[in-house]
Design a protein around this motif. Structure first.
Motif, PDB file in Angstrom:
ATOM      1  N   ILE A   1       0.816  -1.210   0.000  1.00  0.00           N
ATOM      2  CA  ILE A   1       0.000   0.000   0.000  1.00  0.00           C
ATOM      3  C   ILE A   1       0.853   1.265   0.000  1.00  0.00           C
ATOM      4  O   ILE A   1       0.392   2.340  -0.397  1.00  0.00           O
ATOM      5  CB  ILE A   1      -0.966  -0.008   1.213  1.00  0.00           C
ATOM      6  CG1 ILE A   1      -2.164   0.906   0.944  1.00  0.00           C
ATOM      7  CG2 ILE A   1      -0.271   0.411   2.480  1.00  0.00           C
ATOM      8  CD1 ILE A   1      -3.251   0.792   1.979  1.00  0.00           C
TER       9      ILE A   1
ATOM     10  N   LYS B   1      -4.218   1.170  -7.098  1.00  0.00           N
ATOM     11  CA  LYS B   1      -3.877   2.459  -6.489  1.00  0.00           C
ATOM     12  C   LYS B   1      -4.760   3.573  -7.035  1.00  0.00           C
ATOM     13  O   LYS B   1      -5.246   4.437  -6.281  1.00  0.00           O
ATOM     14  CB  LYS B   1      -2.405   2.768  -6.764  1.00  0.00           C
ATOM     15  CG  LYS B   1      -1.928   4.116  -6.264  1.00  0.00           C
ATOM     16  CD  LYS B   1      -1.908   4.200  -4.760  1.00  0.00           C
ATOM     17  CE  LYS B   1      -1.240   5.495  -4.292  1.00  0.00           C
ATOM     18  NZ  LYS B   1      -1.327   5.650  -2.820  1.00  0.00           N
TER      19      LYS B   1
ATOM     20  N   ALA C   1      -5.116  -2.413   5.170  1.00  0.00           N
ATOM     21  CA  ALA C   1      -4.019  -2.844   4.294  1.00  0.00           C
ATOM     22  C   ALA C   1      -4.303  -4.212   3.676  1.00  0.00           C
ATOM     23  O   ALA C   1      -3.972  -4.460   2.508  1.00  0.00           O
ATOM     24  CB  ALA C   1      -2.709  -2.891   5.074  1.00  0.00           C
TER      25      ALA C   1
ATOM     26  N   TYR D   1      -6.842  -3.798   0.802  1.00  0.00           N
ATOM     27  CA  TYR D   1      -6.132  -3.258  -0.367  1.00  0.00           C
ATOM     28  C   TYR D   1      -5.298  -4.354  -1.036  1.00  0.00           C
ATOM     29  O   TYR D   1      -5.322  -4.516  -2.266  1.00  0.00           O
ATOM     30  CB  TYR D   1      -5.243  -2.109   0.070  1.00  0.00           C
ATOM     31  CG  TYR D   1      -4.522  -1.400  -1.044  1.00  0.00           C
ATOM     32  CD1 TYR D   1      -5.081  -0.302  -1.677  1.00  0.00           C
ATOM     33  CD2 TYR D   1      -3.256  -1.829  -1.470  1.00  0.00           C
ATOM     34  CE1 TYR D   1      -4.418   0.355  -2.701  1.00  0.00           C
ATOM     35  CE2 TYR D   1      -2.587  -1.183  -2.485  1.00  0.00           C
ATOM     36  CZ  TYR D   1      -3.170  -0.096  -3.096  1.00  0.00           C
ATOM     37  OH  TYR D   1      -2.501   0.536  -4.115  1.00  0.00           O
TER      38      TYR D   1
END
Length: 276
Positions: free
Chosen positions: A14, A127, A210, A213
């Motif tokens: 991340i 992202k 996290a 993601y």
């Protein structure tokens, strides 16, 4: 893998910086997409119309940010203010179209290079989706649908600008609408946006941010590599067909056809009996 080590990897992912290596991978695949869309005429077109070729490639590279900005009332050309990204995109475009003996294009098409670039591109996509959802959340904190739309556009903006991108190159293809035939990348970006919104705005997802993601990254990378190596292009398709059959009239249309045929056969049988 130890849970703490896995979480540490997720935290490192991340925090990855996208510039310049991930931008290079993104630009490389964008330039390849433009060249392959041009087909056998790509080399001749790039020699005859370098400006149109460059503009269409830049539009593909920066499409997500430009479309999202337009919808949010921000300057459409703002993504081009990053001179470093613009120079990277231009250098990659030149390498794909104009290197001697087509070395740049051949290297980009080399399978190991394409696999690495594709994996990096999916990390880049995750992202972009995450940043799009976050940016929309700051402007419209309670508008989930806006966050989802912006995240999706950030993830696959090039799909929604294909009509304009081809028009720049002199090709008018009005049926090339992402809304009519959404690609896997649009569907994946939509799913990722929904998950990010739920993670950000609700308590429905209890996993660390996290890990959420990182899970999205793994999902995108896995199916991208599957499409290259195994030919699995759209894993959502079976679920879509089932959903359409159940919720959007598929079952009822099929049932109506079956009943219609049955009624037609009954009518024919009655006509035969009357004639006898």
């Amino acid at each position: 893998m130890d849970p703490e080590a896995f979480l540490d990897v997720a935290n490192q992912v991340i925090k990855l910086k996208m510039f310049p290596f991930f931008d290079i991978a993104h630009s490389l695949l964008a330039a390849l997409a433009v060249r392959e869309d041009l087909g056998a005429n790509a080399q001749a077109f790039s020699r005859k119309h370098p400006l149109a070729c460059w503009l269409s490639t830049m539009l593909v590279i920066f499409a997500g940010g430009m479309v999202a900005n337009g919808l949010l009332g921000e300057p459409i050309l703002a993504p081009l203010k990053n001179t470093g990204q613009l120079l990277v995109g231009t250098a990659v475009w030149y390498a794909v179209f104009y290197t001697p003996f087509d070395i740049g294009y051949k290297v980009a098409k080399f399978l190991p290079v394409k696999i690495v670039a594709s994996a990096m591109k999916e990390i880049y996509r995750a992202k972009k989706v995450y940043d799009g959802v976050g940016h929309a959340a700051k402007l419209y904190p309670n508008a989930w649908i806006i966050m989802i739309i912006i995240g999706t556009l950030k993830g696959n903006g090039a799909g929604f600008t294909k009509l304009i991108e081809r028009l720049i190159r002199g090709a008018w293809t009005p049926t090339a609408m992402e809304f009519m035939q959404p690609s896997f990348y649009t569907k994946a970006s939509l799913l990722a946006s929904i998950i990010f919104v739920l993670d950000k705005k609700t308590d429905w997802i209890s996993a660390p941010h996290a890990l959420v993601y990182f899970g999205i990254v793994i999902f995108l990378v896995y199916f991208k590599l599957s499409s290259i190596l195994l030919g699995i292009h759209d894993p959502f398709l079976p679920l879509e067909n089932l959903g359409c059959a159940i919720f959007f009239g598929g079952i009822w249309d099929s049932l109506a056809k079956i009943l219609g045929r049955g009624q037609a056969k009954d009518g024919d049988a009655k006509d035969v009996k009357k004639s006898n």
